[in-house]
Design an enzyme around this catalytic site. Structure first.
Site, PDB file in Angstrom:
ATOM      1  N   THR A   9      39.961  -3.623   2.134  1.00 18.78           N
ATOM      2  CA  THR A   9      38.856  -4.079   1.295  1.00 18.78           C
ATOM      3  C   THR A   9      38.600  -5.572   1.459  1.00 18.78           C
ATOM      4  O   THR A   9      37.821  -6.151   0.706  1.00 18.78           O
ATOM      5  CB  THR A   9      39.152  -3.776  -0.188  1.00 18.78           C
ATOM      6  OG1 THR A   9      40.406  -4.362  -0.546  1.00 18.78           O
ATOM      7  CG2 THR A   9      39.235  -2.274  -0.418  1.00 18.78           C
ATOM      8  N   SER A 230      44.306 -11.924  -6.492  1.00 19.64           N
ATOM      9  CA  SER A 230      43.584 -10.754  -6.005  1.00 19.64           C
ATOM     10  C   SER A 230      42.192 -11.193  -5.588  1.00 19.64           C
ATOM     11  O   SER A 230      41.768 -12.331  -5.860  1.00 19.64           O
ATOM     12  CB  SER A 230      43.478  -9.673  -7.094  1.00 19.64           C
ATOM     13  OG  SER A 230      42.626 -10.108  -8.141  1.00 19.64           O
ATOM     14  N   LYS A 231      41.475 -10.283  -4.954  1.00 25.01           N
ATOM     15  CA  LYS A 231      40.095 -10.598  -4.592  1.00 25.01           C
ATOM     16  C   LYS A 231      39.254 -10.820  -5.846  1.00 25.01           C
ATOM     17  O   LYS A 231      38.363 -11.661  -5.875  1.00 25.01           O
ATOM     18  CB  LYS A 231      39.514  -9.457  -3.755  1.00 25.01           C
ATOM     19  CG  LYS A 231      40.280  -9.198  -2.461  1.00 25.01           C
ATOM     20  CD  LYS A 231      39.686  -8.014  -1.718  1.00 25.01           C
ATOM     21  CE  LYS A 231      40.543  -7.663  -0.508  1.00 25.01           C
ATOM     22  NZ  LYS A 231      41.847  -7.098  -0.923  1.00 25.01           N
ATOM     23  N   GLN A 232      39.562 -10.060  -6.904  1.00 29.76           N
ATOM     24  CA  GLN A 232      38.799 -10.162  -8.141  1.00 29.76           C
ATOM     25  C   GLN A 232      38.980 -11.518  -8.822  1.00 29.76           C
ATOM     26  O   GLN A 232      38.098 -11.981  -9.538  1.00 29.76           O
ATOM     27  CB  GLN A 232      39.198  -9.046  -9.110  1.00 29.76           C
ATOM     28  CG  GLN A 232      38.751  -7.651  -8.709  1.00 29.76           C
ATOM     29  CD  GLN A 232      39.532  -7.110  -7.522  1.00 29.76           C
ATOM     30  OE1 GLN A 232      40.704  -7.434  -7.349  1.00 29.76           O
ATOM     31  NE2 GLN A 232      38.887  -6.284  -6.715  1.00 29.76           N
TER      32      GLN A 232
END
Length: 296
Positions: A9, A230-232
């Protein structure tokens, strides 16, 4: 035999690199093998080219894996066959419940909404269905290599859980358990944020008559705001060209001071030295690590 199992992702950030390195150290310290699998079973979230970039980053950091890379998307028929077998054996059932129905029926639990068994006896469905595994009275106890004795009552914590999603793709729990069995994983090294999911995995292993690997749940890496990397939360991708300096940072998270003469060395040299210097027990009692805690 350990494994690093990223989803494609996006590129690898520091938290991913930390997970990969600890799994690598656990295998090398026991003269075992380190495997890589790409968990590409969630197409809407996947980014084209991400899997290749992940492997390129592992190579840049000299995290050499054994065997060929395993892609979950190539094993879909096997996952579906196991789910069908569980259906036919009465251990699983079709579920057409929507999220709104579950929210109305139950309070939220630690792994999401506890499932109240609404579809257990529903004979027919007029919409798409998932497949859930039955969970009757079930308390799972296991010894984690870092977090100690764990006990989770799945009948009250999660209830029946999804093993095949409504889009006919396997749920994380089913795919992970079947792959760990298929490829002989003996030690699972991952973040403490997945500690609760481990009880589900052990339950499914028992249902399938499969062995359980040993588990080691490590503190997660967090940013200065205390959020998991995280990416978030905006974690930046690691710079493959800066692998030597980032390797020193990773070791600092693990409580390992890099000798002055090894600063700037290729990661391979650092890992050869550090695999003997690192002791997972040094992280006992911690659930998260931030850059402000280096060497504390």
């Amino acid at each position: 035999i350990t494994r690093f199992a990223p989803s494609p992702t996006g590129e690898i950030h520091l938290g991913h690199a930390y997970s990969a390195l600890t799994a690598y150290f656990e295998s090398q310290g026991k003269t075992g093998r380190f495997l890589v699998r790409i968990e590409d079973i969630d197409p809407p979230r996947e980014i084209p080219g991400a899997a290749d970039q992940i492997l390129a980053t592992l190579e840049a950091f000299d995290l050499e894996w054994d065997r060929t890379v395993h892609y979950q998307s190539r094993r879909l028929a096997g996952y579906a066959a196991v789910a069908q077998s569980l259906l036919e054996g009465g251990q699983a059932f079709h579920c057409s419940c929507t999220r709104s129905e579950l929210r109305k029926a139950n309070e939220a639990g630690e792994l999401g909404a506890w499932y109240p068994g609404l579809c257990r006896a529903r004979p027919t469905h007029d919409r798409a269905t998932a497949i859930r595994l039955r969970v009757d009275q079930c308390e799972v106890k296991f010894l984690d290599g870092l977090q100690g004795t764990q006990s989770q009552n799945l009948s009250t914590l999660t209830g029946d859980y999804v093993i095949m999603r409504k889009n006919d793709l396997p749920a994380y729990h089913l795919a992970t358990v079947l792959d760990d069995v298929e490829f002989g994983i003996t030690h699972v090294v991952r973040g403490i944020d997945l500690l609760l999911a481990t009880a589900l995995h052990i339950h499914l292993q028992r249902v399938l008559g499969a062995p359980s690997p040993e588990y080691l749940h490590l503190p997660i890496l967090v940013n200065r705001a205390g959020q998991k990397l995280s990416k978030q939360t905006g974690a930046a991708a690691v710079d493959d060209g800066a692998a030597p300096s980032i390797a020193v940072t990773l070791l600092a998270y693990l409580g390992v001071r890099t000798p002055r003469e090894l600063v700037g060395a290729r990661p391979r040299e650092l890992w050869s030295w550090a695999v003997e210097a690192w002791d997972p027990a040094s992280l006992a009692g911690r659930t998260r690590l931030s850059e402000d805690q280096f060497m504390n």
